[in-house]
Design a protein around this motif. Sequence first.
Motif, PDB file in Angstrom:
ATOM      1  N   HIS A   8       0.842 -13.101 -12.096  1.00 11.79           N
ATOM      2  CA  HIS A   8       1.380 -12.001 -11.023  1.00 11.79           C
ATOM      3  C   HIS A   8       1.728 -10.773 -11.951  1.00 11.79           C
ATOM      4  N   TRP A  43      -9.470  -9.249  -4.100  1.00 10.81           N
ATOM      5  CA  TRP A  43      -8.247  -9.627  -3.698  1.00 10.81           C
ATOM      6  C   TRP A  43      -7.069  -9.989  -4.904  1.00 10.81           C
ATOM      7  N   TYR A  45      -1.927  -8.482  -2.550  1.00 11.93           N
ATOM      8  CA  TYR A  45      -0.957  -9.354  -2.269  1.00 11.93           C
ATOM      9  C   TYR A  45       0.169  -9.053  -3.236  1.00 11.93           C
ATOM     10  N   LYS A  46       1.326  -9.447  -3.025  1.00 12.85           N
ATOM     11  CA  LYS A  46       2.487  -9.628  -4.032  1.00 12.85           C
ATOM     12  C   LYS A  46       2.447  -8.441  -5.055  1.00 12.85           C
ATOM     13  N   ALA A  52       1.106  -6.143  -1.606  1.00 10.22           N
ATOM     14  CA  ALA A  52      -0.065  -5.536  -1.138  1.00 10.22           C
ATOM     15  C   ALA A  52       0.097  -3.961  -0.843  1.00 10.22           C
ATOM     16  N   ARG A  54      -4.357  -7.870   6.214  1.00 10.30           N
ATOM     17  CA  ARG A  54      -5.038  -6.680   5.543  1.00 10.30           C
ATOM     18  C   ARG A  54      -5.660  -5.899   6.639  1.00 10.30           C
TER      19      ARG A  54
END
Length: 194
Positions: A60, A106, A112-113, A115, A157
């Motif tokens: 991440h 993506w 994400y995380k 976005a 999205r």
Amino acid sequence: MTHVHVVYAHPSERSFTREVLDAFLGGLDAAGHTYTVSDLYAMEFRSELTREEYERESGHRADAPVPSDVAAEHARLDAADAWAFVYPVWWADCPARLKGWFDRVWTVGFAYKPARLRVARHALALCTAGYTVAELEASGCHQAMRTAMLTDRIGPRASTSEFVVLGGSATRAEEWAALKDEHLARAAELARSV
């Protein structure tokens, strides 16, 4: 006027899927929309994650850089009001190159995380198949494909999303010609109303 980013995945320039892409682009032109196209096979877009990409995602590490081809896709998506994914159905899913596009594009910190991508107004999955929608529904494949594309891959999205299968085949040439014309007209209409 709408700006559309089209992600296209088919290896042959002489395929029905290519004809669908051309009809879709013609519909965009006719409606005065603008567009960009990422032709994944022509671009030789790499579908597999490198170890570094995997470690960025699994850790991440949204602040870590992404490869230049991924950054270019991010820019095209952010510049668009709507997205279209044009591809054939192979074994109840999209081609591996398009699946790999999602794996690589993506990214954490973009899709994400958290976005940060610009949410599209609309996303369209437009795919070709040898089976009719009724046949795909009877086998359970249609719902599975629709869920994977609209719920998992596109999800929040895009404000709205649509899954369209141009399916079926015919043994007689004149039957196929009529079905093909119907599908190409639908592709052009979907583009005009995007």
